[in-house]
Every structure is written in C-alpha cells, then in structure tokens.
Design an enzyme around this catalytic site. Structure first.
Site, PDB file in Angstrom:
ATOM      1  CD  GLU A  35       8.998   5.184 -13.478  1.00 49.67           C
ATOM      2  OE1 GLU A  35       9.262   6.117 -12.690  1.00 49.67           O
ATOM      3  OE2 GLU A  35       8.057   4.379 -13.308  1.00 49.67           O
ATOM      4  CG  HIS A  36      12.867   4.369  -9.822  1.00 49.34           C
ATOM      5  ND1 HIS A  36      12.981   4.990  -8.603  1.00 49.34           N
ATOM      6  CD2 HIS A  36      11.560   4.011  -9.922  1.00 49.34           C
ATOM      7  CE1 HIS A  36      11.817   5.018  -7.991  1.00 49.34           C
ATOM      8  NE2 HIS A  36      10.932   4.409  -8.776  1.00 49.34           N
ATOM      9  CD  GLU A  53       8.176   4.213  -5.879  1.00 45.88           C
ATOM     10  OE1 GLU A  53       7.294   4.720  -6.595  1.00 45.88           O
ATOM     11  OE2 GLU A  53       9.262   3.827  -6.332  1.00 45.88           O
ATOM     12  CG  HIS A  81       8.695   0.756 -10.565  1.00 45.28           C
ATOM     13  ND1 HIS A  81       9.205   0.606  -9.306  1.00 45.28           N
ATOM     14  CD2 HIS A  81       8.215   2.028 -10.628  1.00 45.28           C
ATOM     15  CE1 HIS A  81       9.042   1.728  -8.629  1.00 45.28           C
ATOM     16  NE2 HIS A  81       8.442   2.605  -9.401  1.00 45.28           N
TER      17      HIS A  81
END
Length: 486
Positions: free
Chosen positions: A76-77, A153, A73
C-alpha cells in the site's frame, strides 16, 4: 419489509433508483466490477480502487518469504512511490494541486486507494489512482526508503497505548486465526521483507478479478466505466488488460474454521508501559458479518456503550468518575468477529471498571432494556447513519463493502426497518450470549501499580499494532498518515 439489493457476480448490469439518486453496477467479462451512486446536486465525488485482499491473506507459513507478513501494508505504501509516468513527488503534487483528499487504507480483508475531489477534477483522480494501482514500479531504492518509514510508523503506533491494547486484544481473542495477526506485521517481519516477495504479492493478488472500483457523488457511471477500462488496457502489465475473461472474486463466508470461543478462554493479559492510565479492553469473539443477530446486537451495543447516555458511560464516568472514556463496540468479518468494551482509567480504579462493565452487560442479559432505551437507541442509529450518508466517502465505501462482502446492499430505510423489528427477547439473547462467554481482558499500562488480583498472567511487553485505535463502530483500518492541511 424491504429486501436488500443483491449484487450477483453473474449479473452484467444493474441500475436501481434509490432515494433520489441512482445506483449502477457493471460486472465486466474480465472480472472487473464498477459501482456508482449518483447524488443529485453534489459538487464533489469520492472514488476508490478496492482490492479484495487484506492482511489475513498473507502466508505466515512460507519459509521462503520471511517478509510475507506485512506485505499488504508494505505494498500500500509503495503504490504511492512512482510509476513509469510519474514519480512519488508528482503523484503527491497532482492531488495537492486540486485540493484533493487522497489516501489509502489496509484492512484485514481488503485494501483501498481513494480520493475525494470536486466534480471538475474527478477524471484526473480516476486516472492518477488507476496509474498507481496498475503500473507501480516498486523501485528497489524506494522500497528501502519506505522500510524505514514503516518502521517509524510501527514505532509511533507502539507509543499509542490504545493501539497496543487493541492489537493485543485481537491476538488474544482470535488466537491463531489469520484475523488475529497485526495488519502491518511487526518490526522483525518488516526488516526481513524483501522487494521480490512484495512484488510477488502485487502480481499474484492485484488483477481485474480482485479489483472493485466504486464512486459516489457527482459521477457519470458510463464515463467512469470507460475511463477505468481505458486505464487498465493502457497498463504496461498485461495482467491488467481486460480482453481476457475472468471470474470476479468475492470472499466467501466461512472460508476458514470459525473461531472457537472455548479456545479463547477467560484470562488477563498485561502489557507494561509507563503511563498515567490503564488502557483496558475486555470482550469475546463476536458475530461474523451477515449474522442475523447483528441488528439486535446493534441495539444492545447502543444501550450498553454507544453514547453519553449509555449505561457504561453513565455508571463508570458520570456516576463514579472512574474513567474519561468508555464505550462498547463490535467488529465483524467473513468468518470471525469481536465484541469488546474499552475504558481508560487510573490503575487503582481498573478492577472496579472491569466489574462494573461485567455487571452492566449482565443486567441487560437478565432484565433487557427499557422501552425508552429502545427508542433512544433506534433514534441514535437512525440519526448517526443518516448524517454519515451525507458524505460521498461514506457512500463510496458502503458500495465497496457490500460488493466485496456478501453481495447484499442495504440502504438506510432497509436497515432501519430491521432495527425497528428487533424484539426485547432478541436483545436479551444477544446480551446473554456475551455475558456467558469467557471474557478476555487486556490491560496496557503501569502494571506494578495495579491491583494484584487484576494481573493473573503477565505478558512480555510488546506493541506492534497495526490499527489506528478503537472507534465505536469497530476498529478502524490502517490509513496512510498525511500532514494536516492548513
């Protein structure tokens, strides 16, 4: 009965006429796979760059990589943060100026970067996505900036009690299986993450053999193949060059020991949070992807909790007013799965909701469903599936999941034929399977106000969920959040 379209890894080219459109597939000698579905009269297209690597593939046991959990993840950012030819602002601007819907998602078994654009901007979208995936700088300063963004987040998700419940449910049902881990790690692993570890994940896992490019809508397959190959060979990273032979990777079913349903056991887990409602999930290990019982499960799930006419909705909400939202769902992976029931209710009503949920499942197990319920379920599945396939993004994702999964593509008619042949005994058998399974119950909310009989095993409060809530078709993967377009 129609058979699914097979996607063998050793078949270089495939073309199939399907429902007025054309599905084409190319397997390049480098291992790269490209699939398209041409939709006549479409004026838009969705293209996705899929990597067959998800959060389950991270290495929890590596003492030399404390940030390995959550690396998928995190990466991905970072792929949105710049390449040698465009910085993060230029990437954002390049999509916004054409009105594109662009995003990314990290799931447990794959990661995807995609864009939905009008037909005239398709080549631009392909070029930008290819540049992001193959040439990301993973800049050290951007890495630290994004660490803070991801922690925010996680904090935002921790305030969503549905998220907290769903992530805890995965953990409790799947136990030590890698699929039970949160997709984004947790604040401790994100704080401990280092750039070198995420960079190693990027270089080890991202290459032509793990890349699947899919597109649907107003697309020209041959032109897409040409553009993708040109982009990969122009990368400053040699591992992306396609002049070397490679073997395309596909996740095999049963790669790990399947979840032991006996290990899950029946129990109650609570996460105390201040709120007006209890977010409740109860269920058990479900069926793996490709299980032949999945069609019977789909019918059973529709009747049990698939809509406003479902048994759960009618008994819990309409007849008793115990909850605003309630439904059942399933989620399937290569070697594990989940079945669950969700409801949000006042603390003093939670015990009754649990009991009613069990009763409705047991009734289907004992008596099956009526003929009217069968026809209604079949119609719901047919209608919702057809409506979903009006969207190019849905069709793009359908191609990718077939390729990354078992290599079997079911079109709408082929799927519906299998639902139509489900028997009453098969539906009862599936319901019996879950009715007899030890159920895990996860409740998130104001514990002290709940009936004492509900909470047998208190759990230390936490909430590092990585999935955005529960949806009726399963659990939605983590997507990057963007402001709503006005």
């Amino acid at each position: 009965m129609r058979e699914p379209i097979l996607f063998p890894l050793d078949l270089p080219e495939l073309s199939v006429e399907l429902g007025g459109g054309t599905i084409r597939r190319t397997v390049h000698p480098s291992g790269l796979r490209i699939l398209t579905e041409h939709m006549p009269a479409a004026r838009s297209a969705t293209v996705g760059f899929w990597i067959g690597v998800g959060s389950r593939d991270e290495q929890a046991e590596r003492t030399d990589a404390p940030g390995s959990l959550g690396s998928t993840h995190f990466l991905e950012h970072l792929l949105f943060k710049g390449t040698p030819t465009q910085d993060a602002y230029q990437i954002a601007t390049s999509f916004d100026r054409i009105g594109a819907e662009h995003n990314a998602l990290t799931a447990k078994e794959y990661t995807c970067y995609y864009a939905k654009v009008r037909d005239a901007d398709f080549e631009h979208a392909v070029g930008s996505l290819a540049d992001m995936v193959t040439n990301s700088l993973l800049d050290a300063d951007e890495f630290e900036m994004e660490r803070g963004v991801i922690l925010e987040e996680l904090a935002m998700a921790a305030d969503d009690l549905g998220d907290v419940a769903s992530e805890r449910f995965f953990e409790e049902v799947l136990k030590d299986h890698p699929l039970g881990r949160p997709i984004g790690g947790n604040p401790d692993t994100i704080r401990a993450a280092n750039r070198d570890d995420v960079d190693r994940h990027y270089r080890d896992r991202y290459d032509p053999s793990t890349l699947v490019v899919t597109a649907a809508g107003a697309v020209d397959h041959d032109r897409l193949v040409e553009m993708v190959l040109a982009a990969l060979n122009a990368s400053h990273e040699e591992r992306w060059h396609t002049d070397s032979a490679g073997v395309p990777e596909r996740r095999e079913r049963g790669g790990l020991e399947p979840v032991d349903t006996r290990a899950a056991g029946e129990g109650f887990v609570t996460v105390e949070r201040p709120s007006e409602q209890i977010n409740l999930l109860l269920g058990a290990p479900g069926f793996v992807a490709g299980d032949p019982r999945r069609f019977a499960f789909g019918m059973m799930n529709s009747v049990l909790g698939g809509g406003m006419s479902s048994r759960l909705f009618q008994e819990i909400r309409e007849k008793r007013g115990l909850a605003y939202t309630t439904y059942s769902f399933g989620a399937s992976y290569s070697d594990a799965g989940l079945f669950g029931i969700f409801a949000g209710s006042a603390p003093e009503k939670t015990a009754q909701v649990i009991e009613l949920s069990k009763q409705e499942l047991a009734k289907i197990a004992a008596d099956g469903i009526t003929e009217e319920e069968f026809e209604r379920s079949l119609g719901q599945i047919a209608g919702s599936s057809a409506l979903a396939l009006e969207d190019t993004e849905t069709r793009m994702g359908r191609l990718a999941r077939a390729e990354l999964g078992a290599g079997e593509f079911y079109d709408l008619d082929t799927s519906l034929e299998r639902f139509e042949t489900v028997t009453a005994d098969q539906i009862k058998s599936v319901a019996t399977h879950f009715a007899n399974a030890p159920l895990t119950v996860v409740a998130v909310g104001p514990g002290p106000r709940c009936p004492g009989t509900l909470f047998r095993r208190p759990h230390t409060p936490w909430g590092w969920p990585r999935r955005r809530g529960v949806v009726r078709s399963g659990y939605s993967p983590r997507r990057r959040r963007r402001p709503a377009r006005q």
